[in-house]
Write an enzyme that holds these catalytic residues in place. Structure first.
Site: not given
Ligand code: AMP
Length: 918
Positions: A603-604, A669, A671, A673, A675, A715, A719
């Protein structure tokens, strides 16, 4: 009676006398009418073959019902029976004064399990049909002797009992039964594709009977053989086949053994092959042929290859001696033994004069390229002793040589090496140094090639090579005197024998010592200490200045372009890379608030990070789910190893990692909003062009930074861009191969490897040429995504269609209200030749200019002149050529717009044609 006579005449149909004796009473038919009305008459047919006919012609009496019945006919396996009748029938009109006359008779049958003997009950019979003649004869025909034989066939069935009787019922006709043939149909035994199919009787139903074939002798099933038997007794649709076994070939419908002198090594319907040269078989059915005497087959030789033998000796050996080396050259053997794999081995022998006395050469001798398995006809032998006799035996071999060890074919050459100079001195040792002298010693050269007479020692002051001094020494040491103090000297030594000087040693560097008189020492000490102090002060000053410069620039690299990206995979231990580039955080400093997304590894979450003596900040926390493998852990952390190397306002910033406790985390950090693609879709048409350009500028700037560092993203897509609360866009999703594994957009290409087709440059798709220029192509797609508020590039076209269209030169059309300059930038990014695409630096400066001069953004691409190769853009088509608006929408492949058009008052193509392109 006259009728009977006529019939009889017809049966005879000849000028022969009729009084042939009657044949014995046949038992096939039983006359069932008391008065034996059906009369059995013997005669001959037109070929004078004796036949019998049954005749009836009771046309002078009323109410005829005369039955003639066959014997019991066993049914066997037949279900459907055919009855073929041949008969003649008299035309009633041609008989004068008849009382009752019919021109038909009836055919009946009775199914029973046993012969009914003479029992007969009319009602038990079932009628098959009333039989009428196609042609009846008249008195006149008889006169002309015209044959009017009728043939009729009737089907009966399905039958179930063991047998049946047929019966012929005459109801007052003048008829003669000439023959009755009873038969059934079957698919007869046959051989097809080397499979045997037995006699098969079709079922009565309409369906085909599936029959499995069995392979003929000496064959095996390749595909199970099958055929279908039709109700008409025909074989249909042969499927599958058998193949003759090894040693057997197909001849006719059988597999027959190969004849002597032939063989067959594989099963299959090929013919037996003749034994290859120098091989034979005396038996039938051979699967291979044996080699003739003194001929052989190597293990890997196919049986179709001729048997071969060892090659003859090499020819014309020539030697070229150069001091202690020799080049040997020879010609190929006259007889290669029938093979192409001849190689050569060279044996070296050292010989003494007198009665030939040789022994193998010692290990010091070297062969170039090697001594055995030579494929070329030359070899160089080095490191021989000077003034020595050698014999070289060059042996030719091929793959069958090991099978004939007694046959050794070689050519020999004897040489005497020349005198040779000694080899170079390689080991020199410094024994003692002083202000004005130095003592050295060395080891004798490895190959003196004779008695060393003396050594020459040449030395000179460094960078003064022209004024050198030479000394000679009989031994292996020397002391050089009269040198300058504190001076660097270079020295070379070479040995001398009767053959002359050997080659010089490499240059050896040494320094004389530096000594100070006591009165000077204090001054020197002060000078040295003040020099050290000055150096220290300079270093300190440099550090202070460069720190302040770093801070003011907010740049980690300080000097741009110097820092380059390091691939964490180049580290033997990847966890070392993580700790080099990422800070280890204490789990206790991190507070997790909620889940915001899902990554490949877990999870994020969003949360807060509070480091000692720092302000609390919002962070995103990527976790590695439990039960991970070591590889997954490495891949997960590789993103941190990469991200940690970057420091740029448009690259997602790594705060640190947690690897020492579980769960393993990457902290970046936050973010707000999320992606960029989702964010734009959520806020469709809500931003000013300047805001969009601002976002694009940020992405370009981040990408410039990455390309300067030598990092290729592979990539780049909306997104994978994250947006914070200030609309600042930052490039994210770093990783190695896993980035693409992780991306749901990535599809496997024909060359293997997963690629996000719609975002990827053609050369990267075609031959995996990923460069910063291919990132530029992807950036063009991101530009398009941003300007169309998260529209899917190429809509619902398939990946294959996208690849094809792009390859043919088509490009995405400008998004709605897209400024012409931005569209031009997209087209530039999509140049086929990657060298013509703009660098990220240029994109940043173009976007900067646009931001400074917003009026330039007013001209939209749809009003400006557009290129002709726009994908899905058919403005050049004559719109009035379409009959309905649906046709036009269909033809323009603007199906995504179809819904938007429905219900709008563009009722005809004419009105539509008058509207503007917008
Ligand atoms: P990723 O595995 O990097 O593709 O992350 C999966 C999802 O987690 C992304 O599509 C974003 O919605 C969210 N996410 C990842 N990194 C961040 C971040 N630094 N700040 C806010 N949301 C994030």
């Amino acid at each position: 009676f006259s009728l009977r006579a006529h019939l009889f005449c017809w049966v005879m149909n000849s000028s022969q006398p009729l009084q042939r004796p009657c044949l014995t009473q046949p038992r096939a038919f039983i006359n069932l009418t008391e008065s034996h009305i059906w009369e059995e008459i013997s005669g001959v047919d037109e070929h004078y073959t004796p036949i019998r006919t049954f005749q009836v012609c009771n046309v002078m009496e009323y109410s005829q019902n005369n039955w003639l019945r066959t014997n019991w006919i066993p049914r066997n396996s037949a279900q459907k029976i055919y009855v073929e009748l041949k008969f003649t029938l008299r035309d009633c009109n041609s008989i004068p004064m008849v009382l009752t006359c019919k021109e038909t008779f009836n055919l009946h049958y009775l199914e029973t399990d046993e012969d009914q003997g003479s029992k007969f009950r009319e009602h038990q019979f079932s009628k098959i049909d009333t039989i009428a003649a196609d042609e009846s004869f008249t008195q006149m025909d008889l006169g002309d002797r015209i044959l009017k034989l009728n043939t009729e066939v009737r089907e009966v069935g399905p039958m179930t009992k063991k047998g049946f009787h047929l019966a012929f019922q005459d109801v007052g006709a003048c008829v003669a039964l000439v023959s009755v043939r009873v038969y059934f149909k079957k698919c007869p035994f046959t051989v097809r594709n080397l499979a045997m199919f037995p006699d098969t009787v079709p079922t009565d139903s309409q369906s085909l009977v599936e029959v499995r074939g069995s392979c003929v002798n000496n064959s095996r099933e390749e595909d199970p053989p099958k055929m279908y038997c039709s109700t008409e007794g025909e074989w249909l649709v042969p499927i599958g086949k058998c193949l003759c076994n090894i040693g057997y070939e197909e001849r006719g419908v059988a597999c027959q053994a190969c004849r002597p002198g032939f063989y067959k090594a594989s099963s299959g319907n090929v013919e037996c092959s003749k034994c290859p040269p120098h091989s034979y078989t005396h038996q039938e059915g051979a699967v291979h042929c044996d080699c003739e005497k003194n001929y052989f087959r190597a293990e890997e030789d196919p049986v179709s290859m001729a048997c071969s033998r060892p090659p003859s000796a090499p020819r014309n050996v020539i030697s070229a001696i150069n001091e202690t080396s020799v080049i040997l050259d020879w010609s190929l053997p006259a007889d290669s033994g029938g093979r192409k794999d001849v190689t050569f081995n060279v044996v070296c022998k050292r010989c003494w004069p007198g009665p030939r006395q040789c022994e193998p050469c010692l290990g010091a001798v070297r062969f170039l390229p090697r001594a055995t398995g030579l494929t070329n006809t030359t070899v160089t032998v080095v490191d021989l002793l000077a003034h020595t006799n050698y014999t070289f035996e060059i042996e030719a071999q091929n793959r069958v040589s090991p099978q004939a060890p007694t046959i050794r074919q070689y050519a020999a050459v004897t040489i005497t090496t020349n005198q040779a100079a000694p080899s170079a001195v390689t080991v020199i040792r410094k024994d003692r140094t002083s202000r004005n002298s130095i003592s050295l010693s060395w080891m004798e050269p490895e190959r003196p090639n004779g008695i060393i007479l003396d050594y020459e020692v040449k030395y000179y002051e460094k960078e003064q090579e022209t004024s050198y001094t030479i000394l000679r020494s009989k031994g292996t040491n020397v002391t050089l005197n009269g040198l300058k103090p504190d001076t660097t000297y270079l020295l070379q030594i070479r040995a001398r024998t009767a053959a002359g000087y050997g080659s010089s040693s490499r240059k050896f560097e040494f320094e004389t010592t530096f000594s100070i008189s006591s009165e000077n020492s204090q001054v020197v000490l002060i000078a040295v200490s003040s020099a050290v102090a000055i150096i220290l002060l300079t270093v300190l000053l440099y550090i202070v200045i460069s720190r302040s410069v770093c801070q003011s620039k907010h740049s980690h690299t300080g000097l741009p372009g110097i820092k380059t990206y390091v691939d964490p995979h180049t580290y033997e231990d990847p966890s070392q890379a993580v700790h080099e580039f990422a800070k280890e955080l204490e789990a206790s400093c991190i507070a997790i608030d909620k889940v915001v997304g899902a990554g490949e590894f877990g999870e994020v979450c969003s949360g807060r990070l509070k480091l000692p003596s720092k302000k609390e900040i919002c962070v995103a926390i990527k976790t590695l789910k439990a039960g991970y493998t070591e590889k997954q852990r490495r891949d997960f952390l590789s993103e941190a190893s990469i991200m940690g190397q970057f420091d740029h306002p448009n690259i997602i910033r790594l705060e640190g990692v947690v690897t020492r406790s579980k769960p393993v985390m990457i902290v970046t950090e936050y973010m707000e909003n999320g992606s960029l693609d989702g964010f734009l879709r959520k806020h469709d048409a809500q931003f000013t062009v300047i805001q969009l350009v601002g976002m694009l500028r940020g992405i370009a700037s981040g990408m410039k930074y990455l390309s300067d560092m030598g990092y290729v993203h592979r990539d780049l897509a909306a997104r994978n861009i994250l947006v914070n609360s200030n609309l600042v866009c930052k490039v994210s999703d770093f990783g190695l191969s896993r980035v693409l594994e992780d991306d749901p957009e990535a599809a496997y290409t024909t060359r293997g490897g997963k690629i996000p087709i719609r975002w990827t440059a053609p050369e990267a798709i075609a031959y995996r040429k990923f460069t910063s220029a291919s990132d530029v192509w992807s950036y063009g797609i991101v530009l398009w995504e941003v300007m169309s508020y998260g529209e899917r590039p190429y809509w619902e076209m398939s990946n294959q269609d996208v690849i094809k269209a792009v390859d043919e030169g088509y490009r995405l059309p400008p998004p709605m209200e897209c400024p012409a300059t931005l569209y031009q930038l997209m087209l530039d990014c999509w140049q086929k030749d990657r060298n013509n695409r703009p660098k990220f630096e240029q994109s940043v400066s173009i976007l900067d200019k646009l931001i400074r001069n917003p009026s330039s953004l007013k001209i939209t691409a749809s009003t400006a002149s557009r290129p002709v190769n726009l994908l899905l853009d058919r403005t050049s088509t004559d719109i009035t050529s379409f009959h309905t608006m649906g046709d036009w929408l269909e033809s323009a492949r603007t199906l995504p717009c179809k819904d938007a058009f429905s219900g709008v008052s563009y009722s005809s193509c004419d009105t539509l044609a008058k509207t503007s392109a917008e």
